[in-house]
Design a protein around this motif. Structure first.
Motif, PDB file in Angstrom:
ATOM      1  N   ARG A   9       5.946   5.575  -4.227  1.00 54.41           N
ATOM      2  CA  ARG A   9       6.492   4.854  -5.380  1.00 54.41           C
ATOM      3  C   ARG A   9       7.597   5.663  -6.065  1.00 54.41           C
ATOM      4  O   ARG A   9       8.616   5.126  -6.472  1.00 54.41           O
ATOM      5  CB  ARG A   9       5.380   4.531  -6.375  1.00 54.41           C
ATOM      6  CG  ARG A   9       4.351   3.553  -5.846  1.00 54.41           C
ATOM      7  CD  ARG A   9       3.308   3.186  -6.873  1.00 54.41           C
ATOM      8  NE  ARG A   9       3.863   2.340  -7.911  1.00 54.41           N
ATOM      9  CZ  ARG A   9       3.980   2.681  -9.187  1.00 54.41           C
ATOM     10  NH1 ARG A   9       3.573   3.864  -9.586  1.00 54.41           N
ATOM     11  NH2 ARG A   9       4.484   1.858 -10.069  1.00 54.41           N
ATOM     12  N   LEU A  10       7.392   6.978  -6.181  1.00 56.17           N
ATOM     13  CA  LEU A  10       8.391   7.835  -6.809  1.00 56.17           C
ATOM     14  C   LEU A  10       9.650   7.890  -5.951  1.00 56.17           C
ATOM     15  O   LEU A  10      10.775   7.888  -6.456  1.00 56.17           O
ATOM     16  CB  LEU A  10       7.809   9.245  -7.005  1.00 56.17           C
ATOM     17  CG  LEU A  10       8.632  10.215  -7.852  1.00 56.17           C
ATOM     18  CD1 LEU A  10       8.850   9.670  -9.253  1.00 56.17           C
ATOM     19  CD2 LEU A  10       7.938  11.576  -7.914  1.00 56.17           C
ATOM     20  N   LYS A  76       2.500  -3.672  -1.100  1.00 58.95           N
ATOM     21  CA  LYS A  76       1.078  -3.659  -1.445  1.00 58.95           C
ATOM     22  C   LYS A  76       0.767  -2.554  -2.455  1.00 58.95           C
ATOM     23  O   LYS A  76      -0.076  -2.736  -3.337  1.00 58.95           O
ATOM     24  CB  LYS A  76       0.237  -3.499  -0.182  1.00 58.95           C
ATOM     25  CG  LYS A  76       0.297  -4.736   0.700  1.00 58.95           C
ATOM     26  CD  LYS A  76      -0.564  -4.634   1.940  1.00 58.95           C
ATOM     27  CE  LYS A  76      -0.495  -5.935   2.718  1.00 58.95           C
ATOM     28  NZ  LYS A  76      -1.384  -5.955   3.889  1.00 58.95           N
ATOM     29  N   GLU A  77       1.441  -1.415  -2.338  1.00 55.81           N
ATOM     30  CA  GLU A  77       1.228  -0.340  -3.305  1.00 55.81           C
ATOM     31  C   GLU A  77       1.717  -0.764  -4.688  1.00 55.81           C
ATOM     32  O   GLU A  77       1.054  -0.506  -5.697  1.00 55.81           O
ATOM     33  CB  GLU A  77       1.951   0.933  -2.854  1.00 55.81           C
ATOM     34  CG  GLU A  77       1.247   1.644  -1.717  1.00 55.81           C
ATOM     35  CD  GLU A  77       1.732   3.073  -1.551  1.00 55.81           C
ATOM     36  OE1 GLU A  77       2.750   3.438  -2.168  1.00 55.81           O
ATOM     37  OE2 GLU A  77       1.080   3.813  -0.801  1.00 55.81           O
ATOM     38  N   GLU A  78       2.876  -1.412  -4.732  1.00 61.32           N
ATOM     39  CA  GLU A  78       3.401  -1.885  -6.012  1.00 61.32           C
ATOM     40  C   GLU A  78       2.453  -2.911  -6.642  1.00 61.32           C
ATOM     41  O   GLU A  78       2.187  -2.887  -7.847  1.00 61.32           O
ATOM     42  CB  GLU A  78       4.782  -2.527  -5.810  1.00 61.32           C
ATOM     43  CG  GLU A  78       5.899  -1.529  -5.578  1.00 61.32           C
ATOM     44  CD  GLU A  78       6.254  -0.795  -6.862  1.00 61.32           C
ATOM     45  OE1 GLU A  78       6.925  -1.379  -7.719  1.00 61.32           O
ATOM     46  OE2 GLU A  78       5.837   0.369  -7.009  1.00 61.32           O
ATOM     47  N   LEU A  79       1.957  -3.816  -5.806  1.00 65.00           N
ATOM     48  CA  LEU A  79       1.036  -4.836  -6.303  1.00 65.00           C
ATOM     49  C   LEU A  79      -0.265  -4.196  -6.786  1.00 65.00           C
ATOM     50  O   LEU A  79      -0.804  -4.568  -7.832  1.00 65.00           O
ATOM     51  CB  LEU A  79       0.741  -5.851  -5.197  1.00 65.00           C
ATOM     52  CG  LEU A  79      -0.056  -7.089  -5.584  1.00 65.00           C
ATOM     53  CD1 LEU A  79       0.574  -7.799  -6.773  1.00 65.00           C
ATOM     54  CD2 LEU A  79      -0.156  -8.037  -4.397  1.00 65.00           C
ATOM     55  N   GLY A  80      -0.752  -3.199  -6.031  1.00 67.45           N
ATOM     56  CA  GLY A  80      -1.969  -2.493  -6.434  1.00 67.45           C
ATOM     57  C   GLY A  80      -1.808  -1.828  -7.792  1.00 67.45           C
ATOM     58  O   GLY A  80      -2.712  -1.876  -8.626  1.00 67.45           O
ATOM     59  N   ALA A  81      -0.653  -1.224  -8.015  1.00 65.64           N
ATOM     60  CA  ALA A  81      -0.386  -0.553  -9.296  1.00 65.64           C
ATOM     61  C   ALA A  81      -0.345  -1.560 -10.445  1.00 65.64           C
ATOM     62  O   ALA A  81      -0.883  -1.306 -11.526  1.00 65.64           O
ATOM     63  CB  ALA A  81       0.948   0.205  -9.211  1.00 65.64           C
ATOM     64  N   GLU A  82       0.290  -2.717 -10.202  1.00 67.31           N
ATOM     65  CA  GLU A  82       0.388  -3.736 -11.256  1.00 67.31           C
ATOM     66  C   GLU A  82      -0.971  -4.358 -11.568  1.00 67.31           C
ATOM     67  O   GLU A  82      -1.280  -4.661 -12.727  1.00 67.31           O
ATOM     68  CB  GLU A  82       1.395  -4.820 -10.852  1.00 67.31           C
ATOM     69  CG  GLU A  82       2.841  -4.350 -10.809  1.00 67.31           C
ATOM     70  CD  GLU A  82       3.290  -3.729 -12.119  1.00 67.31           C
ATOM     71  OE1 GLU A  82       2.995  -4.307 -13.185  1.00 67.31           O
ATOM     72  OE2 GLU A  82       3.927  -2.665 -12.091  1.00 67.31           O
ATOM     73  N   VAL A  83      -1.781  -4.559 -10.529  1.00 66.16           N
ATOM     74  CA  VAL A  83      -3.118  -5.123 -10.744  1.00 66.16           C
ATOM     75  C   VAL A  83      -3.957  -4.160 -11.585  1.00 66.16           C
ATOM     76  O   VAL A  83      -4.680  -4.576 -12.497  1.00 66.16           O
ATOM     77  CB  VAL A  83      -3.828  -5.416  -9.408  1.00 66.16           C
ATOM     78  CG1 VAL A  83      -5.293  -5.783  -9.642  1.00 66.16           C
ATOM     79  CG2 VAL A  83      -3.133  -6.552  -8.682  1.00 66.16           C
ATOM     80  N   ALA A 112      -6.239   3.201 -10.645  1.00 68.32           N
ATOM     81  CA  ALA A 112      -7.223   2.856 -11.669  1.00 68.32           C
ATOM     82  C   ALA A 112      -7.951   4.100 -12.163  1.00 68.32           C
ATOM     83  O   ALA A 112      -9.165   4.209 -12.064  1.00 68.32           O
ATOM     84  CB  ALA A 112      -8.209   1.832 -11.112  1.00 68.32           C
ATOM     85  N   LYS A 113      -7.203   5.059 -12.677  1.00 67.41           N
ATOM     86  CA  LYS A 113      -7.788   6.321 -13.134  1.00 67.41           C
ATOM     87  C   LYS A 113      -7.245   6.726 -14.502  1.00 67.41           C
ATOM     88  O   LYS A 113      -7.249   7.888 -14.867  1.00 67.41           O
ATOM     89  CB  LYS A 113      -7.507   7.428 -12.108  1.00 67.41           C
ATOM     90  CG  LYS A 113      -8.114   7.144 -10.734  1.00 67.41           C
ATOM     91  CD  LYS A 113      -7.742   8.208  -9.717  1.00 67.41           C
ATOM     92  CE  LYS A 113      -8.337   7.877  -8.352  1.00 67.41           C
ATOM     93  NZ  LYS A 113      -7.954   8.860  -7.324  1.00 67.41           N
ATOM     94  N   VAL A 114      -6.766   5.732 -15.246  1.00 69.85           N
ATOM     95  CA  VAL A 114      -6.133   6.009 -16.533  1.00 69.85           C
ATOM     96  C   VAL A 114      -7.161   6.157 -17.643  1.00 69.85           C
ATOM     97  O   VAL A 114      -7.052   7.012 -18.510  1.00 69.85           O
ATOM     98  CB  VAL A 114      -5.155   4.865 -16.889  1.00 69.85           C
ATOM     99  CG1 VAL A 114      -4.528   5.100 -18.255  1.00 69.85           C
ATOM    100  CG2 VAL A 114      -4.077   4.744 -15.816  1.00 69.85           C
ATOM    101  N   LYS A 115      -8.186   5.327 -17.599  1.00 66.52           N
ATOM    102  CA  LYS A 115      -9.165   5.271 -18.680  1.00 66.52           C
ATOM    103  C   LYS A 115     -10.512   4.871 -18.090  1.00 66.52           C
ATOM    104  O   LYS A 115     -10.577   4.126 -17.124  1.00 66.52           O
ATOM    105  CB  LYS A 115      -8.697   4.222 -19.698  1.00 66.52           C
ATOM    106  CG  LYS A 115      -9.716   3.812 -20.744  1.00 66.52           C
ATOM    107  CD  LYS A 115      -9.153   2.659 -21.565  1.00 66.52           C
ATOM    108  CE  LYS A 115     -10.219   2.072 -22.482  1.00 66.52           C
ATOM    109  NZ  LYS A 115      -9.727   0.883 -23.195  1.00 66.52           N
TER     110      LYS A 115
END
Length: 216
Positions: A9-10, A76-83, A112-115
């Motif tokens: 992504r980066l 798919k990675e972009e979609l995973g991040a947005e989901v 999914a590791k933000v909170k």
């Protein structure tokens, strides 16, 4: 450094900023909080991986820098991040989140590791489908999502597809399966993929559950 250089992504973000937004490497480095040499390496790596295509054309046409945004894995990675971002916006304590399976959904847990929540529960919506890619299975996804977002999870110990109705009736009497089905009745969020059953890379095709004649 290795982690940054391997971040797809980066890599793509640097390409968009450099080639489409025409930002300098120093400006990109400041915006992303990385060094200018790292930006240069990310651009080089994107080119080597085939994420970036540079086309030089004749004087009658415009010079064109083409970033291929339709790479399957990148999409798919972009979609995973947005989901993952969307789930953080809508999930509240006490929610029961059902999770299906698939190659797109397996991209969600890494973002999914933000909170972490305390009183949520993840449940599988589909039984096991072969062993082609265990990371796409519903059971595996609820475990990974719970690791990142907290809460509890249930596992569904049964196949997604069986050979006859009698087997279904027997499986429905199993205590574990009954518990998961009860949780499904209380579920208020479902995460499911659209899927592509006619794609030869589909898990149901690769594991032999359907063939071209069945689909036809």
């Amino acid at each position: 450094m290795k982690k940054i250089l391997g971040d797809t992504r980066l890599m793509l973000k640097c390409c968009v900023m450099y080639y489409e937004n025409e930002m300098g490497q120093n400006e990109i480095a400041q915006k992303l909080g990385i060094s200018r040499p790292t930006v240069s390496k990310l651009l080089k790596e994107a080119k080597e991986r085939g994420y970036l295509r540079i086309e030089i054309v004749g004087p009658q046409e415009q010079n064109c820098y083409k970033l291929d945004k339709h790479d399957d894995i990148f999409q798919k990675e972009e979609l995973g991040a947005e989901v993952a971002k969307y789930l953080y916006r809508i999930i509240q304590e006490g929610d029961i989140i059902g999770v299906s399976m698939g190659t797109t959904l397996k991209m969600i847990p890494q973002y999914a590791k933000v909170k972490r929540f305390n009183k949520i529960e993840f449940i599988p919506l589909v039984g096991g489908i072969g062993e082609a890619d265990m990371t796409t299975h519903s059971n595996q996804l609820v475990v990974e999502l719970s690791k990142g977002m907290g809460g509890k999870f249930k596992l569904l110990h049964g196949p997604a597809i069986v050979s006859n109705e009698n087997i279904i009736n027997i499986l429905r009497q199993d205590k574990n399966i009954k518990d998961v089905f009860k949780a499904m009745d209380k579920m208020n969020i479902a995460v499911v993929g659209i899927g592509s059953p006619i794609d030869e890379n589909s898990n149901v095709i690769k594991n032999g559950y359907f063939n071209s004649k069945d689909i036809e």
